[in-house]
Design a protein around this motif. Structure first.
Motif, PDB file in Angstrom:
ATOM      1  N   VAL A 275       0.846  -1.196   0.000  1.00 45.23           N
ATOM      2  CA  VAL A 275       0.000   0.000   0.000  1.00 45.23           C
ATOM      3  C   VAL A 275       0.879   1.242   0.000  1.00 45.23           C
ATOM      4  O   VAL A 275       1.828   1.354   0.776  1.00 45.23           O
ATOM      5  N   ASP A 276       0.572   2.152  -0.898  1.00 42.72           N
ATOM      6  CA  ASP A 276       1.221   3.458  -0.950  1.00 42.72           C
ATOM      7  C   ASP A 276       0.107   4.503  -0.926  1.00 42.72           C
ATOM      8  O   ASP A 276      -0.503   4.813  -1.943  1.00 42.72           O
ATOM      9  N   GLU A 277      -0.180   5.035   0.257  1.00 41.32           N
ATOM     10  CA  GLU A 277      -1.329   5.922   0.418  1.00 41.32           C
ATOM     11  C   GLU A 277      -1.184   7.194  -0.408  1.00 41.32           C
ATOM     12  O   GLU A 277      -2.162   7.703  -0.964  1.00 41.32           O
ATOM     13  N   GLU A 278       0.040   7.711  -0.502  1.00 45.70           N
ATOM     14  CA  GLU A 278       0.260   8.938  -1.276  1.00 45.70           C
ATOM     15  C   GLU A 278      -0.080   8.708  -2.741  1.00 45.70           C
ATOM     16  O   GLU A 278      -0.793   9.502  -3.368  1.00 45.70           O
ATOM     17  N   GLU A 283      -3.677   8.724  -7.610  1.00 46.76           N
ATOM     18  CA  GLU A 283      -4.327   7.922  -8.647  1.00 46.76           C
ATOM     19  C   GLU A 283      -5.838   8.139  -8.626  1.00 46.76           C
ATOM     20  O   GLU A 283      -6.471   8.316  -9.675  1.00 46.76           O
ATOM     21  N   GLY A 284      -6.428   8.144  -7.427  1.00 43.71           N
ATOM     22  CA  GLY A 284      -7.864   8.364  -7.331  1.00 43.71           C
ATOM     23  C   GLY A 284      -8.278   9.718  -7.871  1.00 43.71           C
ATOM     24  O   GLY A 284      -9.273   9.831  -8.607  1.00 43.71           O
ATOM     25  N   PHE A 285      -7.495  10.756  -7.545  1.00 41.29           N
ATOM     26  CA  PHE A 285      -7.808  12.094  -8.035  1.00 41.29           C
ATOM     27  C   PHE A 285      -7.646  12.166  -9.552  1.00 41.29           C
ATOM     28  O   PHE A 285      -8.422  12.845 -10.240  1.00 41.29           O
ATOM     29  N   PHE A 286      -6.648  11.457 -10.096  1.00 44.95           N
ATOM     30  CA  PHE A 286      -6.453  11.443 -11.549  1.00 44.95           C
ATOM     31  C   PHE A 286      -7.665  10.843 -12.246  1.00 44.95           C
ATOM     32  O   PHE A 286      -8.149  11.378 -13.258  1.00 44.95           O
ATOM     33  N   TYR A 287      -8.175   9.737 -11.727  1.00 38.20           N
ATOM     34  CA  TYR A 287      -9.324   9.107 -12.371  1.00 38.20           C
ATOM     35  C   TYR A 287     -10.586   9.961 -12.231  1.00 38.20           C
ATOM     36  O   TYR A 287     -11.442   9.961 -13.132  1.00 38.20           O
ATOM     37  N   VAL A 288     -10.703  10.688 -11.133  1.00 35.38           N
ATOM     38  CA  VAL A 288     -11.826  11.627 -11.000  1.00 35.38           C
ATOM     39  C   VAL A 288     -11.722  12.717 -12.068  1.00 35.38           C
ATOM     40  O   VAL A 288     -12.714  13.071 -12.728  1.00 35.38           O
ATOM     41  N   LEU A 289     -10.500  13.250 -12.245  1.00 38.73           N
ATOM     42  CA  LEU A 289     -10.291  14.262 -13.277  1.00 38.73           C
ATOM     43  C   LEU A 289     -10.575  13.697 -14.664  1.00 38.73           C
ATOM     44  O   LEU A 289     -11.203  14.360 -15.498  1.00 38.73           O
ATOM     45  N   ARG A 369      -2.308   7.603 -17.853  1.00 39.56           N
ATOM     46  CA  ARG A 369      -3.131   6.409 -17.623  1.00 39.56           C
ATOM     47  C   ARG A 369      -2.335   5.141 -17.918  1.00 39.56           C
ATOM     48  O   ARG A 369      -2.375   4.173 -17.150  1.00 39.56           O
ATOM     49  N   ASN A 370      -1.589   5.138 -19.020  1.00 37.12           N
ATOM     50  CA  ASN A 370      -0.786   3.957 -19.346  1.00 37.12           C
ATOM     51  C   ASN A 370       0.312   3.733 -18.313  1.00 37.12           C
ATOM     52  O   ASN A 370       0.618   2.583 -17.954  1.00 37.12           O
ATOM     53  N   LEU A 371       0.913   4.821 -17.814  1.00 36.06           N
ATOM     54  CA  LEU A 371       1.960   4.675 -16.795  1.00 36.06           C
ATOM     55  C   LEU A 371       1.389   4.096 -15.502  1.00 36.06           C
ATOM     56  O   LEU A 371       2.023   3.258 -14.854  1.00 36.06           O
ATOM     57  N   ILE A 372       0.198   4.555 -15.123  1.00 36.90           N
ATOM     58  CA  ILE A 372      -0.423   4.044 -13.894  1.00 36.90           C
ATOM     59  C   ILE A 372      -0.722   2.553 -14.034  1.00 36.90           C
ATOM     60  O   ILE A 372      -0.472   1.764 -13.111  1.00 36.90           O
ATOM     61  N   ARG A 373      -1.236   2.157 -15.192  1.00 33.57           N
ATOM     62  CA  ARG A 373      -1.537   0.738 -15.400  1.00 33.57           C
ATOM     63  C   ARG A 373      -0.253  -0.089 -15.426  1.00 33.57           C
ATOM     64  O   ARG A 373      -0.205  -1.195 -14.885  1.00 33.57           O
ATOM     65  N   LYS A 374       0.786   0.452 -16.078  1.00 36.75           N
ATOM     66  CA  LYS A 374       2.041  -0.290 -16.152  1.00 36.75           C
ATOM     67  C   LYS A 374       2.701  -0.378 -14.783  1.00 36.75           C
ATOM     68  O   LYS A 374       3.366  -1.366 -14.459  1.00 36.75           O
ATOM     69  N   ARG A 375       2.499   0.672 -13.962  1.00 38.43           N
ATOM     70  CA  ARG A 375       3.060   0.631 -12.611  1.00 38.43           C
ATOM     71  C   ARG A 375       2.460  -0.528 -11.818  1.00 38.43           C
ATOM     72  O   ARG A 375       3.151  -1.181 -11.031  1.00 38.43           O
ATOM     73  N   LEU A 376       1.162  -0.791 -12.029  1.00 41.50           N
ATOM     74  CA  LEU A 376       0.531  -1.910 -11.331  1.00 41.50           C
ATOM     75  C   LEU A 376       1.193  -3.230 -11.721  1.00 41.50           C
ATOM     76  O   LEU A 376       1.449  -4.083 -10.863  1.00 41.50           O
ATOM     77  N   ASP A 377       1.483  -3.399 -13.028  1.00 40.77           N
ATOM     78  CA  ASP A 377       2.178  -4.618 -13.460  1.00 40.77           C
ATOM     79  C   ASP A 377       3.545  -4.725 -12.808  1.00 40.77           C
ATOM     80  O   ASP A 377       3.940  -5.792 -12.323  1.00 40.77           O
ATOM     81  N   LYS A 378       4.289  -3.606 -12.800  1.00 42.67           N
ATOM     82  CA  LYS A 378       5.633  -3.629 -12.214  1.00 42.67           C
ATOM     83  C   LYS A 378       5.568  -3.818 -10.693  1.00 42.67           C
ATOM     84  O   LYS A 378       6.475  -4.410 -10.098  1.00 42.67           O
ATOM     85  N   LEU A 379       4.493  -3.317 -10.069  1.00 44.58           N
ATOM     86  CA  LEU A 379       4.327  -3.521  -8.634  1.00 44.58           C
ATOM     87  C   LEU A 379       4.135  -5.005  -8.316  1.00 44.58           C
ATOM     88  O   LEU A 379       4.697  -5.522  -7.340  1.00 44.58           O
ATOM     89  N   LEU A 380       3.338  -5.687  -9.136  1.00 43.86           N
ATOM     90  CA  LEU A 380       3.144  -7.121  -8.931  1.00 43.86           C
ATOM     91  C   LEU A 380       4.463  -7.882  -9.095  1.00 43.86           C
ATOM     92  O   LEU A 380       4.750  -8.820  -8.335  1.00 43.86           O
ATOM     93  N   ASP A 381       5.271  -7.464 -10.093  1.00 49.06           N
ATOM     94  CA  ASP A 381       6.591  -8.093 -10.263  1.00 49.06           C
ATOM     95  C   ASP A 381       7.491  -7.799  -9.066  1.00 49.06           C
ATOM     96  O   ASP A 381       8.223  -8.677  -8.592  1.00 49.06           O
ATOM     97  N   TYR A 382       7.427  -6.558  -8.570  1.00 48.85           N
ATOM     98  CA  TYR A 382       8.298  -6.141  -7.469  1.00 48.85           C
ATOM     99  C   TYR A 382       7.941  -6.875  -6.176  1.00 48.85           C
ATOM    100  O   TYR A 382       8.828  -7.249  -5.394  1.00 48.85           O
ATOM    101  N   GLU A 383       6.638  -7.098  -5.956  1.00 47.80           N
ATOM    102  CA  GLU A 383       6.224  -7.787  -4.734  1.00 47.80           C
ATOM    103  C   GLU A 383       6.755  -9.221  -4.676  1.00 47.80           C
ATOM    104  O   GLU A 383       6.999  -9.759  -3.594  1.00 47.80           O
ATOM    105  N   LEU A 384       6.935  -9.828  -5.834  1.00 52.96           N
ATOM    106  CA  LEU A 384       7.423 -11.209  -5.865  1.00 52.96           C
ATOM    107  C   LEU A 384       8.886 -11.328  -5.447  1.00 52.96           C
ATOM    108  O   LEU A 384       9.328 -12.387  -4.995  1.00 52.96           O
TER     109      LEU A 384
END
Length: 689
Positions: A275-278, A283-289, A369-384
């Protein structure tokens, strides 16, 4: 003793000479160091002047000559992007040195040089980091020019003619100079520091300047690396299925499988999510925008489409023979001014100041948007690999990529969100100002005709009451007219079904009932989440007549396995017989007879002319229950009058009839039978004779 005294004196003389020689060597070394320091300082200053001159030559002379080529060079301005900022900061550095009027040989010149560099260090970093981040684009554009031999020869000819004193054969000869120059500052400053006496008053300042130049290069390189990662992952690739299949290999399949497994563990609670609250807040504010921008753009486009439709209806071009009537002439002149000058100008300003910036802002959303989605993929790789103590080279690269993307988004997403929000507020303010100007123009137009129009002398309260009642009455009449047209056009649609459509119809009917079956009138292309793509003629079953937000314009439908939302305006009820009746004689008029075409809602109806004997009458062969206001219910044996032996589309499977009580509507043609007069119940309808 005498030899000893003589020897001491000789030793003293030798020591004295050695000391003198040592002092002379030290003085010579100091002098050489001073000379080398002076040469290094002069090299820094002189090379800066030559560097600035070459940049100005490429930017002013060569660029202006290249712009004269026909046809114009594509992306020429992109090659010189950010170079003006580099030229500006280099010129300011030399200007600060020249203002002090201190020569390089002056002891105070070194202090002036260091102070000037330190004062501009932030500007130097800002200018060079953007230029270096964009330099890869320079090489791509130049390589594109080189692929066209004739064009490249013309470019080389212009470069040689513009700078004959320089043996340059490409634009990169000049444009690579800032890349080389920023890396050379630490080397030159360290050379000066090497040949500067540590006791020199400016030595601490020189040491700070050298460290600043090194740190500046490190930050620029880090920024360039961030930009390369962003450019790599923010692009949207349009790959065919074949391309995607060709990209599959054991490594990519294993990576995607590991990501899916990790994501599944998160969703099921088996593994904790990092979890990264910041970042989550950003991300939430970006999707609202993003949602707000897309909704605003959709509303603006709808607004402009309605405005275009209004302007296309040019009622003032028709002559209604109202010569001599003052009010209609005034209204016509007002309408002409509105449609030809005021509203077209307003539409043009709306497109320029609102629609075009909104489209540009929408396109800018793709990268983040693409960077945020790609960050999720890299986060899953990083957690492993996060828990591992020793990482392999590939695992270290994965960790570095995730940290880079995360840092980049944390640094730049707040700026993007802030600028996007600022643009939205600015466009909303502009939207309000445009309507204020429109109201002012319309007020000015109406004031010029105010005295010639009726109700001009009426009290404002009474006028607004009259205007409101007139508008409401007009709206009521328009609604009545629209409903009448809709009822007239909503005739049954029975099209031949393919075997697959017949199977779907049976499946949907068994599952949802015949009353829920609708047919797609025009092709539907989904534009929102959970929307379906359907082709004209497809059959669907209605699940809900509203979406989850209560919007009754979007219906939830079942398309034979697929479920999603479809605009209700694209659907029409599918009409099919409630049951398959036994074959009955098709309704046909006797030979030589013709029916008068009538509208189902036209009160005037002329009976068919009796032309011959014997006479026939039409009866309902089976019970039929109406399922809409365009159909009519009949009972078996009930006499009816056939107004039209087909529907509005010429389909003979439905007939327009008038039943008892004067009710009119459609019934299936094979539910009717024609019998000689006298064999059925008595009827008040005119028979066919």
């Amino acid at each position: 003793m005498f030899p000893s005294a003589a020897s001491n004196m000789m030793l003293a003389e030798e020591a004295k000479e050695a000391k003198k020689k040592s002092e002379e060597e030290a003085a010579a070394a100091k002098e050489r160091a001073a000379q080398r320091q002076l040469l290094a300082i002069e090299e820094l200053v002189q090379s800066e002047r030559n560097y600035l001159r070459m940049l100005q030559l490429s930017t002013v002379t060569i660029r202006s000559n290249l712009q004269k080529l026909q046809p114009p060079l594509a992306n020429l301005d992109s090659m010189f992007l950010y170079i003006e900022e580099v030229i500006d900061v280099s010129g300011r550095l030399l200007s600060l040195l020249d203002q002090k009027q201190v020569k390089p040989g002056d002891p105070h010149f070194l202090e002036t040089l260091c102070n000037s560099f330190l004062s501009l260090s932030s500007d130097i970093e800002a200018a060079y980091k953007e230029y270096l981040a964009n330099y890869n684009q320079v090489t791509v554009i130049e390589n594109g020019y080189k692929q066209k031999e004739a064009l490249w020869n013309e470019i080389v000819k212009v470069i040689k003619a513009s700078a004959p004193e320089v043996n340059a054969t490409s634009l990169s000869f000049f444009l690579v100079m800032p890349v080389q120059r920023i890396a050379r500052y630490p080397l030159l400053l360290q050379t000066i520091q090497k040949h500067t006496d540590p006791t020199h008053p400016a030595y601490p300042l020189l040491e700070q300047t050298a460290h600043t130049s090194i740190a500046l290069n490190c930050r620029i390189n880090e920024y360039k690396r961030f930009r390369e990662v962003a450019d790599k992952y923010k692009k949207t690739e349009t790959l065919t299925i074949k391309d995607k299949i060709n990209r599959l290999n054991s490594h990519s399949i294993a990576k995607k499988t590991a990501r899916f497994s990790q994501h599944f563990k998160h969703e099921t609670g088996i593994a904790a999510k990092l979890v990264d609250e910041e970042f989550d807040a950003l991300e939430g504010f970006f999707y609202v925008l993003e949602n707000g921008i897309l909704e605003l753009l959709e509303n603006v486009e709808t607004y402009l489409n309605h405005l275009q439709a209004f302007l296309a209806c040019k009622t003032e071009e028709f002559d209604f023979d109202m010569d001599g009537e003052k009010a209609p002439i005034c209204y016509k002149e007002i309408t002409t001014a509105l449609r030809q000058w005021i509203l077209p100008t307003f539409e043009k300003r709306m497109r320029t100041l609102i629609h075009k910036p909104l489209c540009a802002l929408r396109d800018l959303l793709v990268g983040p948007r693409n960077l945020i989605r790609k960050r999720l993929d890299k986060l899953l790789d990083y957690e492993l690999i996060e828990a591992k103590s020793n990482l392999s080279y590939e695992e270290q690269a994965v960790a570095n990529t995730y940290r880079t993307m995360n840092t980049l988004l944390l640094n730049e997403l707040p700026q993007f969100n802030g600028l996007a929000l600022q643009m939205i507020w600015s466009m909303l303010g502009t939207f309000s100002c445009l309507h204020k100007d429109l109201a002012s123009d319309m007020e000015q137009l109406f004031q010029s005709f105010a005295q010639q129009l009726p109700h001009s002398s009426v009290h404002p309260a009474a006028f607004w009451e009259w205007a409101e009642s007139a508008v409401l009455e007009g709206a009521r009449r328009l609604q009545t007219l629209c409903q009448s047209v809709q009822d007239s056009l909503n005739s049954p649609v029975v099209q031949p079904l393919s075997p697959s459509s017949q199977r779907r119809l049976k499946q949907l009917t068994d599952k949802h009932g015949s009353g829920k079956i609708y047919q797609v009138m025009t092709t539907v292309v989904g534009s929102r989440d959970l929307d379906l793509n359907l082709v004209k003629g497809e059959l669907v079953a209605i699940i809900s007549e509203a979406d989850t937000r209560g919007d009754k314009r979007r219906w939830l439908v079942d398309a034979g396995g697929r479920r999603g939302y479809v605009p209700n305006s694209k659907l029409i009820r599918y009409h099919q017989p409630a049951e398959d009746p036994p074959p009955s004689p098709h309704l046909t008029l006797p030979e030589g007879m013709s029916g008068v075409r009538r509208h189902s809602y036209t009160p005037q109806s002329q009976p068919l002319t009796i032309t011959r004997q014997p006479c026939f009458q039409v009866l309902a062969a089976y019970d039929f229950t109406a399922r809409g206001n365009h159909e009519v219910s009949v009972r078996a044996g009930e006499p009816v009058r056939v107004l039209e032996p087909h529907d509005k589309r010429g389909n003979p499977e439905w007939s327009l009839v008038e039943a008892g009580g004067g009710q009119r509507g459609y019934v299936p043609s094979n539910y009717l039978a024609m019998m000689p007069t006298g064999t059925g119940p008595s009827s008040s309808y005119y028979p066919y004779c």
